[in-house]
Design a protein around this motif. Sequence first.
Motif, short mmCIF file in Angstrom:
data_model
loop_
_atom_site.label_atom_id
_atom_site.label_comp_id
_atom_site.label_asym_id
_atom_site.label_seq_id
_atom_site.Cartn_x
_atom_site.Cartn_y
_atom_site.Cartn_z
N ALA A 165 1.89 5.04 -3.65
CA ALA A 165 1.76 3.97 -4.64
C ALA A 165 1.32 2.65 -4.01
CB ALA A 165 3.10 3.77 -5.37
N HIS A 166 1.68 2.42 -2.73
CA HIS A 166 1.52 1.07 -2.20
C HIS A 166 0.87 0.95 -0.83
CE1 HIS A 166 3.94 -0.26 -5.56
NE2 HIS A 166 4.92 0.58 -5.20
N VAL A 167 0.89 1.98 0.01
CA VAL A 167 0.37 1.85 1.38
C VAL A 167 -1.12 2.18 1.40
CG1 VAL A 167 0.51 2.65 3.76
CG2 VAL A 167 2.61 2.37 2.40
N ALA A 193 6.38 6.38 -2.64
CA ALA A 193 6.20 4.94 -2.39
C ALA A 193 4.97 4.70 -1.52
CB ALA A 193 7.45 4.38 -1.72
N ASP A 194 4.74 5.57 -0.56
CA ASP A 194 3.55 5.45 0.28
C ASP A 194 2.29 5.56 -0.56
OD1 ASP A 194 2.36 6.07 3.34
OD2 ASP A 194 1.26 7.08 1.72
#
Length: 452
Positions: free
Chosen positions: A19-21, A16-17
């Motif tokens: 992909a988005h951060v 998730a990091d």
Amino acid sequence: MTPQPNPQLGAAVKAADRAHVFHSWSAQELIDPPAVAGAEGSYFWDYDGNRYLDFTSGLVFTNIGYQHPKVVAAIQAQAATMTTFAPAFAVEARSEAARLIAERTPGDLDKIFFTNAGADAVEHAVRMARLHTGRTKVLSAYRSYHGGTQQAINLTGDPRRWASDSGSAGVVRFWAPFLYRSRFYAENERQECERALQHLEDTIVFEGPQTVAAIILETIPGTAGIMTPPPGYLAGVREICDRYGIVFILDEVMAGFGRTGKWFAVDHFEGVVPDLMTFAKGVNSGYVPLGGVAISGAVAETFARRPYPGGLTYSGHPLACAAAVATINVMEDEGVVENAARLGADVIGPGLADLAERHPSVGEVRGLGMFWALELVRNRETREPLVPYNATGEANAPMAAFGAAAKKHGLWPFINMNRTHVVPPCTLTEAEAKEGLAALDAALTEADAHVA
């Protein structure tokens, strides 16, 4: 405490990091951020069960360590009664935080303007100085870091400024004292101090004193190398500022709140009181973002009947201020400042000096309290840095190898250019200090392999 490993959850957190951060100071596709599962005291751990002694204090802000129960409880209690409120009102947590900070600041720095972090504290300090003096220019040192917002990054002296240099109008840089790499051909601290002060005054004279609003200095530069100024330097800067009507700003964002073994680093220099002093980080150990400017009576008087044209939606946020109140009380009650001073003088300092004797890659050890730097070199005689200035990629391989070795031995190091900084929580125990020194000892063999 270390929870049971959970690699599957760790993989999901990292996915998730990625992909988005969007991460700061990084080429996004070239980084691999570790997924942190938890932290307590001086340690943190990942989802694979690896536990690290944190010699970085996050970004030199967890002065009371991670998850101090009294500060966590204070945040919970504040959230239960008043989570947030606009800054134009008097709020108990805000008032008490300001009172506790003002009690500890030097001289008459008794008014506190709250910001969200150190960078915007610098922004507002500069704005106050310009409005107070009616002048424009601000002098800052080459070896410095003052924050990542537009004005603060342009005041910064290190390479992180370069990409944003278009906003440097009104900023003039000078060389501050640093005997190990003297720009003044000095042979001792007295010469370094005298020549650095003369250089600063010459810069002011040639820029036009009537155009200079402020001089900003980190009391003890942090990221730039932890160089304690020689005796008499800060007093000399104070005298120059008084003579030319210049506002003296000290940046205590990193060095403040116990980091150096005093409440503020300026307390090491008798009789020196700035006109404005910025703070953040250790004020509440970063548990909730908070920064601020401590303001002298003379500067505050400028805005007694003239509105100050600046503010922030979250200025003095109740959760952040409650954390600050609890942090300051914990530091007082548990002797955290005294612990930093004692361990620095009795354990960390002597331990690092011992490492320097045994490792030829260590060119210099400097610091105090929980605020130290090891200058790593290829050659002690020539003082050639272990890696070039602002090195990246293959040129930075020796420092990368040192860092990997430290992590292998359970230590998370603070590395900047050719230096490793020793900046653990001020709550560090003697046993933890010795554990960290042993890991540094092992890791420095990697640096030694590159000594000419």
